[in-house]
Design a protein around this motif. Structure first.
Motif, PDB file in Angstrom:
ATOM      1  N   ASP A  23      13.084  18.866 -10.340  1.00 31.75           N
ATOM      2  CA  ASP A  23      14.308  19.099  -9.580  1.00 31.75           C
ATOM      3  C   ASP A  23      14.395  18.096  -8.436  1.00 31.75           C
ATOM      4  O   ASP A  23      13.405  17.463  -8.061  1.00 31.75           O
ATOM      5  CB  ASP A  23      14.325  20.527  -9.014  1.00 31.75           C
ATOM      6  N   ARG A  24      15.605  17.968  -7.880  1.00 35.74           N
ATOM      7  CA  ARG A  24      15.843  17.094  -6.729  1.00 35.74           C
ATOM      8  C   ARG A  24      16.211  17.945  -5.520  1.00 35.74           C
ATOM      9  O   ARG A  24      16.990  18.902  -5.647  1.00 35.74           O
ATOM     10  CB  ARG A  24      16.972  16.115  -7.034  1.00 35.74           C
ATOM     11  N   ASN A  78      17.583  13.589  -1.796  1.00 39.40           N
ATOM     12  CA  ASN A  78      17.444  13.289  -3.229  1.00 39.40           C
ATOM     13  C   ASN A  78      15.993  12.990  -3.598  1.00 39.40           C
ATOM     14  O   ASN A  78      15.694  11.992  -4.250  1.00 39.40           O
ATOM     15  CB  ASN A  78      18.354  12.122  -3.617  1.00 39.40           C
ATOM     16  N   LEU A  87      17.969  22.727  -2.593  1.00 36.33           N
ATOM     17  CA  LEU A  87      18.027  22.326  -3.997  1.00 36.33           C
ATOM     18  C   LEU A  87      19.347  21.613  -4.279  1.00 36.33           C
ATOM     19  O   LEU A  87      20.426  22.097  -3.932  1.00 36.33           O
ATOM     20  CB  LEU A  87      17.890  23.560  -4.897  1.00 36.33           C
ATOM     21  N   ARG A  88      19.265  20.463  -4.943  1.00 36.34           N
ATOM     22  CA  ARG A  88      20.446  19.675  -5.272  1.00 36.34           C
ATOM     23  C   ARG A  88      20.870  19.938  -6.721  1.00 36.34           C
ATOM     24  O   ARG A  88      20.055  20.334  -7.561  1.00 36.34           O
ATOM     25  CB  ARG A  88      20.167  18.174  -5.111  1.00 36.34           C
ATOM     26  N   SER A  89      22.136  19.682  -6.996  1.00 37.34           N
ATOM     27  CA  SER A  89      22.649  19.788  -8.363  1.00 37.34           C
ATOM     28  C   SER A  89      22.032  18.705  -9.236  1.00 37.34           C
ATOM     29  O   SER A  89      21.739  17.592  -8.768  1.00 37.34           O
ATOM     30  CB  SER A  89      24.175  19.647  -8.363  1.00 37.34           C
ATOM     31  N   ILE A  90      21.842  19.006 -10.502  1.00 41.56           N
ATOM     32  CA  ILE A  90      21.298  18.015 -11.425  1.00 41.56           C
ATOM     33  C   ILE A  90      22.239  16.824 -11.582  1.00 41.56           C
ATOM     34  O   ILE A  90      21.837  15.715 -11.922  1.00 41.56           O
ATOM     35  CB  ILE A  90      21.012  18.670 -12.797  1.00 41.56           C
ATOM     36  N   ALA A  91      23.517  17.050 -11.303  1.00 41.88           N
ATOM     37  CA  ALA A  91      24.491  15.967 -11.396  1.00 41.88           C
ATOM     38  C   ALA A  91      24.329  14.956 -10.271  1.00 41.88           C
ATOM     39  O   ALA A  91      24.881  13.859 -10.334  1.00 41.88           O
ATOM     40  CB  ALA A  91      25.909  16.533 -11.368  1.00 41.88           C
ATOM     41  N   ASP A  92      23.566  15.301  -9.216  1.00 38.98           N
ATOM     42  CA  ASP A  92      23.374  14.406  -8.075  1.00 38.98           C
ATOM     43  C   ASP A  92      22.112  13.579  -8.199  1.00 38.98           C
ATOM     44  O   ASP A  92      21.681  12.949  -7.230  1.00 38.98           O
ATOM     45  CB  ASP A  92      23.296  15.215  -6.771  1.00 38.98           C
TER      46      ASP A  92
END
Length: 265
Positions: A147-148, A179, A228-233
């Motif tokens: 994860d990012r 990120n 937690l960041r979105s996987i799209a980012d």
């Protein structure tokens, strides 16, 4: 008409009838099918079952599978080129997961050569740095490897206008790293209100050397939290120091009554 001529005529008529029958039967036969072009194939090494991140590859995890030569990428391992590839790759560590049936690519494998798993999967020039987290600061256990996240530090600063010590401290929060890839997280099942919850206590982050120094300094100065960041980012541009968002709680006094507000710059 004599007997000989009659016999010859009968034979001629019979032969003509037989020839006509045979000719009519030949015309009704279907035309022979056109030859089918043979599809060129090659044997490609694929994952026999799912191979997880960091898993050591065993011979039973791999198998040869027939693929059309036209769709077989040059990055695939072919039996014609490397018949002993199954033995050669035994003991390698997966830097990225494989799903069952996925062709094996050596870019996603690494030979540990005696080093630990973390050193094997860490890209060149990067560092693995661990820090403690809590359920509140680690997104409630939803953060997993790969994860990012953004790393946020929160500090309590003494109110400079409070000479008597009656006013509360100023709380300042800022994003210090953005990120960032999570390499590993120490998780253990925990019974909570009759349900199993996954709680992490230590997180290992993939950092550049200067980011590792930043994390070490800020960890001593305040409390760290992970966002937690979105996987799209995953491919988003990192925020520089000049673009950091700073927030702080400021006490405002109106008509003798203090209140809290958040300042941002």
């Amino acid at each position: 008409m004599n007997t000989a001529r009659i016999v010859v005529l009968v034979i001629a008529l019979g032969a003509g009838g037989v020839a006509a029958y045979l000719a009519s039967g030949t015309d009704n036969k279907p035309a022979p099918a056109a030859p089918v072009a043979q599809l060129q194939t090659t044997d490609v090494l694929v994952a026999k079952a799912d191979i997880g991140l960091g898993q050591t590859v065993k011979p039973d995890d791999l198998q040869w599978q027939t693929w059309p030569s036209a769709t077989a990428s040059g990055a695939f391992i072919r039996r014609s080129d490397r018949p002993d590839a199954t033995k050669e790759l035994t003991g390698a560590i997966a830097r990225a997961p494989f799903i069952a049936g996925e062709p094996i690519r050596e870019q996603k494998l690494v030979k540990a050569d005696g080093s630990g798993f973390m050193a094997a999967i860490l890209p060149t020039g990067m560092r693995a740095v661990s820090t403690e987290i809590s359920p509140e600061s680690g997104a409630g256990g939803f953060i997993l490897p790969n994860d990012r996240v953004d790393v946020i530090v929160t500090k309590h600063l003494k109110n400079p206008s409070d000479d008597a010590g009656a006013m509360p401290d100023i709380v300042v929060s800022k994003i210090i790293l953005t990120n960032i890839r999570v390499l590993a997280i120490d998780q253990a099942p925990k019974e909570k209100e009759g349900q199993n919850a996954v709680i992490g206590k230590t997180v290992t982050l993939e950092l550049k050397p200067d980011q590792a120094m930043t994390l070490a300094m800020e960890r001593q100065a305040g409390t760290l939290s992970l966002a937690l960041r979105s996987i799209a980012d995953a491919n988003a541009v990192e925020i520089t120091d000049d673009q950091q968002t700073y927030r702080q709680n400021v006490q405002i006094v109106r008509h003798g009554t203090p209140s809290q507000a958040t300042a941002q710059r």
